[in-house]
Design a protein around this motif. Sequence first.
Motif, mmCIF file in Angstrom:
data_model
loop_
_atom_site.group_PDB
_atom_site.id
_atom_site.type_symbol
_atom_site.label_atom_id
_atom_site.label_comp_id
_atom_site.label_asym_id
_atom_site.label_seq_id
_atom_site.Cartn_x
_atom_site.Cartn_y
_atom_site.Cartn_z
ATOM 1 N N UNK A 113 32.900 50.832 30.995
ATOM 2 C CA UNK A 113 33.835 49.617 29.985
ATOM 3 C C UNK A 113 34.683 48.944 30.926
ATOM 4 N N UNK A 114 35.528 49.542 31.413
ATOM 5 C CA UNK A 114 36.541 48.922 32.100
ATOM 6 C C UNK A 114 36.171 48.177 33.470
ATOM 7 N N UNK A 115 35.370 48.597 34.187
ATOM 8 C CA UNK A 115 34.686 48.010 35.177
ATOM 9 C C UNK A 115 33.990 46.578 34.953
ATOM 10 N N UNK A 116 33.033 46.680 33.951
ATOM 11 C CA UNK A 116 32.336 45.514 33.464
ATOM 12 C C UNK A 116 33.509 44.547 32.915
ATOM 13 N N UNK A 117 34.412 44.868 31.980
ATOM 14 C CA UNK A 117 35.404 43.859 31.395
ATOM 15 C C UNK A 117 36.086 43.427 32.413
ATOM 16 N N UNK A 118 36.466 44.182 33.466
ATOM 17 C CA UNK A 118 37.446 43.433 34.474
ATOM 18 C C UNK A 118 36.659 42.365 35.347
ATOM 19 N N UNK A 119 35.417 42.636 35.689
ATOM 20 C CA UNK A 119 34.673 41.552 36.364
ATOM 21 C C UNK A 119 34.346 40.326 35.539
ATOM 22 N N UNK A 120 33.957 40.539 34.076
ATOM 23 C CA UNK A 120 33.761 39.680 33.216
ATOM 24 C C UNK A 120 35.204 38.635 33.099
ATOM 25 N N UNK A 121 35.961 39.239 32.592
ATOM 26 C CA UNK A 121 37.210 38.363 32.789
ATOM 27 C C UNK A 121 37.679 37.883 33.618
ATOM 28 N N UNK A 122 37.286 38.085 34.926
ATOM 29 C CA UNK A 122 37.570 37.285 36.283
ATOM 30 C C UNK A 122 36.699 36.064 36.095
ATOM 31 N N UNK A 123 35.369 36.380 36.202
ATOM 32 C CA UNK A 123 34.548 35.267 36.077
ATOM 33 C C UNK A 123 34.496 34.330 35.141
#
Length: 251
Positions: free
Chosen positions: A29-39
């Motif tokens: 969850x953390x990895x996906x949220x991190x990328x989504x928040x940036x893009x």
Amino acid sequence: MRNIKLMIKYDGTRYKGWQRQDNTDMTIQGKIEGVLSRIIKEEIEIIGSGRTDAGVHAIGQVANFKTNSTIHLSEIKKLLTTYLPDDIVVTNVEEVQERFHSRYNAISKKYMYKIWNDDVYDPFLRKYAVHIKKELNLEDIKKAITYLTGEHDFTSFTTDKSKKKSKVRTIYSIDIIKNKQLVEIIFHGDGFLYNMVRIIVGTLIEVGLGKKKPEEMKTILDGKNRKLAGDTAIAKGLYLLEVEYKDHIIE
């Protein structure tokens, strides 16, 4: 506000599980949220259909998130593919109705557990299946399974000690597929308690090894005591296979 659904596959070997944690960034969850928040340039929180434990894999995890962004779905998928680690893959990105909730709307799930049953382990499956050297008696395991299907109180097969939550679940089917030394056990049910599948597998393995009789499954269920069941099978053999929703199966 848009509601975006993700289909996700991941190798859970090096992660601390699905759920985001404050003390580590090594969660799915953390990895996906991190990328989504940036893009997307918003603080994104994704909701998964279920929380897989550390070391557990997924072939058909489903998640959704809300956003005000107008970014195109194909761009989201492209950037997720680019920036996510190689062991996490978003296979599909789709806009869905605002009321869709990946966890609350799920009506059933399928899990698969892999066992490599041979005296010599397969080096290519060492991270993805439990290794049992002694030959399992699959006929006894199949007999034991007959006691588990249907609606039961699965208190004996969970480490969840909450007294507020019902431990009653319905298992629609448990199928065994054997391909040479590889044994796959597939569970289909309306929902599964914490560690339920892994404890059932651990108990079935004991049946297959002759440590328990198939008929003991009824006693274990009726006893509603975790101590009656077998060990919890290790995480690396477990896969979230499929999530079913009211209108269609997402796989």
